[in-house]
Motif scaffolding. Structure first.
Motif, mmCIF file in Angstrom:
data_model
loop_
_atom_site.group_PDB
_atom_site.id
_atom_site.type_symbol
_atom_site.label_atom_id
_atom_site.label_comp_id
_atom_site.label_asym_id
_atom_site.label_seq_id
_atom_site.Cartn_x
_atom_site.Cartn_y
_atom_site.Cartn_z
ATOM 1 N N GLY A 15 65.646 20.665 30.964
ATOM 2 C CA GLY A 15 65.499 22.112 30.948
ATOM 3 C C GLY A 15 64.834 22.536 32.247
ATOM 4 N N ARG A 16 65.442 23.462 32.950
ATOM 5 C CA ARG A 16 64.978 23.803 34.302
ATOM 6 C C ARG A 16 64.548 25.273 34.370
ATOM 7 N NH1 ARG A 16 68.045 21.696 39.778
ATOM 8 N NH2 ARG A 16 66.527 22.475 41.302
ATOM 9 N N ILE A 17 63.321 25.485 34.790
ATOM 10 C CA ILE A 17 62.784 26.829 34.993
ATOM 11 C C ILE A 17 62.553 26.988 36.491
ATOM 12 C CG2 ILE A 17 60.880 28.415 34.522
ATOM 13 C CD1 ILE A 17 60.411 26.839 31.907
ATOM 14 N N THR A 18 63.313 27.867 37.119
ATOM 15 C CA THR A 18 63.251 28.029 38.563
ATOM 16 C C THR A 18 62.745 29.425 38.908
ATOM 17 O OG1 THR A 18 65.104 26.495 38.856
ATOM 18 C CG2 THR A 18 64.564 27.926 40.713
ATOM 19 N N LEU A 19 61.638 29.493 39.621
ATOM 20 C CA LEU A 19 61.094 30.770 40.056
ATOM 21 C C LEU A 19 61.999 31.330 41.146
ATOM 22 C CD1 LEU A 19 57.293 29.860 40.313
ATOM 23 C CD2 LEU A 19 58.607 30.520 38.302
ATOM 24 N N ASP A 20 62.346 32.612 41.021
ATOM 25 C CA ASP A 20 63.325 33.204 41.938
ATOM 26 C C ASP A 20 62.874 34.611 42.353
ATOM 27 O OD1 ASP A 20 65.624 33.490 43.442
ATOM 28 O OD2 ASP A 20 66.840 34.168 41.744
ATOM 29 N N ARG A 21 61.719 34.644 42.969
ATOM 30 C CA ARG A 21 61.184 35.911 43.484
ATOM 31 C C ARG A 21 60.686 35.663 44.911
ATOM 32 N NH1 ARG A 21 56.110 39.365 41.023
ATOM 33 N NH2 ARG A 21 56.816 41.405 41.768
ATOM 34 N N PRO A 22 61.571 35.262 45.815
ATOM 35 C CA PRO A 22 61.137 34.758 47.122
ATOM 36 C C PRO A 22 60.398 35.772 47.972
ATOM 37 C CG PRO A 22 63.523 35.035 47.051
ATOM 38 C CD PRO A 22 63.037 35.189 45.657
ATOM 39 N N ARG A 23 60.772 37.047 47.911
ATOM 40 C CA ARG A 23 60.112 38.046 48.762
ATOM 41 C C ARG A 23 58.644 38.228 48.397
ATOM 42 N NH1 ARG A 23 63.509 43.435 49.521
ATOM 43 N NH2 ARG A 23 61.782 43.747 50.982
ATOM 44 N N ILE A 49 66.776 18.665 24.771
ATOM 45 C CA ILE A 49 65.938 18.809 25.965
ATOM 46 C C ILE A 49 64.815 17.778 25.887
ATOM 47 C CG2 ILE A 49 64.363 20.300 27.259
ATOM 48 C CD1 ILE A 49 67.221 21.169 27.529
ATOM 49 N N ARG A 50 64.820 16.837 26.825
ATOM 50 C CA ARG A 50 63.813 15.775 26.821
ATOM 51 C C ARG A 50 62.768 15.945 27.925
ATOM 52 N NH1 ARG A 50 68.148 10.770 26.094
ATOM 53 N NH2 ARG A 50 69.035 11.503 24.112
ATOM 54 N N THR A 51 63.131 16.630 28.981
ATOM 55 C CA THR A 51 62.228 16.849 30.114
ATOM 56 C C THR A 51 62.389 18.285 30.586
ATOM 57 O OG1 THR A 51 62.508 14.550 30.826
ATOM 58 C CG2 THR A 51 61.590 16.073 32.438
ATOM 59 N N ILE A 52 61.277 18.876 31.044
ATOM 60 C CA ILE A 52 61.319 20.224 31.617
ATOM 61 C C ILE A 52 60.875 20.128 33.070
ATOM 62 C CG2 ILE A 52 60.236 22.512 31.615
ATOM 63 C CD1 ILE A 52 60.568 20.627 28.379
ATOM 64 N N MET A 53 61.540 20.879 33.924
ATOM 65 C CA MET A 53 61.193 20.918 35.338
ATOM 66 C C MET A 53 60.919 22.360 35.744
ATOM 67 S SD MET A 53 63.372 19.496 38.571
ATOM 68 C CE MET A 53 64.274 20.978 38.895
ATOM 69 N N ILE A 54 59.884 22.559 36.561
ATOM 70 C CA ILE A 54 59.578 23.885 37.101
ATOM 71 C C ILE A 54 59.637 23.793 38.618
ATOM 72 C CG2 ILE A 54 57.943 25.798 37.137
ATOM 73 C CD1 ILE A 54 56.680 24.677 34.610
ATOM 74 N N ASP A 55 60.492 24.630 39.227
ATOM 75 C CA ASP A 55 60.616 24.608 40.676
ATOM 76 C C ASP A 55 60.863 26.018 41.181
ATOM 77 O OD1 ASP A 55 63.233 24.927 39.812
ATOM 78 O OD2 ASP A 55 64.084 23.566 41.309
ATOM 79 N N SER A 56 61.307 26.138 42.419
ATOM 80 C CA SER A 56 61.463 27.436 43.063
ATOM 81 C C SER A 56 62.723 27.456 43.912
ATOM 82 C CB SER A 56 60.235 27.709 43.949
ATOM 83 O OG SER A 56 60.510 28.675 44.932
ATOM 84 N N THR A 57 63.308 28.649 44.069
ATOM 85 C CA THR A 57 64.440 28.803 44.982
ATOM 86 C C THR A 57 63.980 28.999 46.419
ATOM 87 O OG1 THR A 57 64.489 31.221 44.701
ATOM 88 C CG2 THR A 57 65.840 29.904 43.193
ATOM 89 N N ALA A 58 62.691 29.254 46.636
ATOM 90 C CA ALA A 58 62.180 29.611 47.960
ATOM 91 C C ALA A 58 61.555 28.409 48.650
ATOM 92 C CB ALA A 58 61.144 30.732 47.833
#
Length: 352
Positions: A15-23, A49-58
């Motif tokens: 499960g992937r949560i990607t922050l997408d507010r680059p400005r 869902i066995r693993t969760i990842m948190i990352d960013s587009t920026a």
């Protein structure tokens, strides 16, 4: 699924949560926090869902912290209680992340400060890169390290955490690992491959964590010299010692302390030692919430945001400029029991 600030997706067992507010350097607002918490609640019960990842587009930032501009506006229209409701939601998310029963992996690539540490610094697998810059710079806006930051700082080796708490000093990737804010340094060009592997394999198999990096290896210089300066009865004693220390780091610390709110520095000093004596993260979060509830009611919080982010003159007019007028009783009052509580939920302990 995307809402303009977050991208939420599933890739195999990931499960992937990607922050997408680059400005905004992925600054967290209340809606983002609520959406992340809701996603985690759903995925906790999802057997696929066995693993969760948190990352960013920026590439520039993982998360620069809370949306301080929004908090400043909310303070003007809704008052302290409205702002506290946002902090309450943030801290509850930190507790959820730390106690989550499935492995969570954070990619703290780029800037990661304040609330960004709350989002990425308490999960089970914390990855930094050559681009990472981590800090708890709250004293610059008249707050104290929060979002669980004072918990991590109080567990850092020697008195390095105290120094970082009162100066808001920045850490590179190796320093963050040495201080206990991260676990492994991965080249930024390898992150997508790590994500792909996490979608297919258990996190523990993918992340063969490297040994801890010592403070000396991280390039912090003579830690004994740092401890000798900060092993002092109070902030004023540290300032006197810094004036007679000719090390480059001492000059940087003097400059940082000269810019910080003197009252917030006194609170951060006391909070560090109190956090060292508290047994777990949730109790430290409760202390941080009590402190924030006191500090946002002081005029310096709004003034700090004005000077740093709104007018950008970097010339805050602190109510206790130069430390004048600060009494132990005023600082004590911030720690006094108050009718404010996080009411943290009891979560199942993280496994493995």
């Amino acid at each position: 699924m995307t809402d303009g600030t977050l991208r939420i997706s599933r890739e195999g067992h990931l499960g992937r949560i990607t922050l997408d507010r680059p400005r905004a350097l992925n600054a967290l607002d209340a809606g983002m926090v609520a959406a992340i918490a809701g996603c985690l609640r759903t995925w906790r019960e999802d057997r696929e869902i066995r693993t969760i990842m948190i990352d960013s587009t920026a590439p520039r930032a993982f998360c620069a912290g809370a949306d301080l501009r929004a908090l400043h506006a909310l303070l003007q229209t809704g008052g302290a209680e409205a702002v506290l409701s946002v902090f309450r939601g943030n801290y509850r998310l930190v507790s959820m992340l730390a106690g989550y029963p499935k492995p969570i992996v954070s990619f703290m690539d780029g800037i990661c400060m304040g609330g960004g540490i709350g989002l990425g610094g308490h999960v089970r697998h914390r990855i930094v890169t050559e681009n990472s810059v981590l800090a708890m710079p709250e004293v610059a806006i008249a707050l104290t390290p929060d979002a669980g930051g004072s918990y991590l700082l109080s567990r850092a080796p020697g008195l390095s955490g105290l120094r970082l708490a009162v100066t808001g000093g920045r850490m590179n990737a190796a320093e963050a690992i040495a201080a206990g804010f991260a676990d492994r340094l991965v080249p930024s060009t390898h992150l997508e491959q790590v994500a792909a592997d996490l979608a297919r394999h258990p996190a523990g198999r993918v992340l063969d964590l490297a040994p801890a990096v010592t403070a000396e290896a991280a390039g912090w210089g003579d830690m004994a010299e740092v401890d000798a300066v900060y092993d002092a009865p109070d902030v004023n004693s540290v300032l006197e010692r810094l004036r007679t220390c000719d090390a480059p780091w001492a000059e940087a610390d003097r400059a940082a302390l000269a810019q910080a709110d003197p009252f917030a520095v006194e609170v951060a000093w006391r909070a560090y030692f109190r956090a060292r004596a508290l047994p777990d993260l949730d109790m430290v979060l409760e202390q941080e919430f009590r402190l924030v509830s006191a500090l946002i009611r002081r005029p310096d919080f709004a003034e700090g945001i004005r000077a740093r982010l709104i007018d950008r003159d970097n010339a805050p007019r602190w109510s206790c400029a130069g430390g004048q007028g600060i009494t132990p009783r005023q600082v004590d009052a911030c720690f006094a029991p108050a009718p404010v509580s996080l009411d943290l939920p009891v979560l199942p302990a993280a496994q493995g």
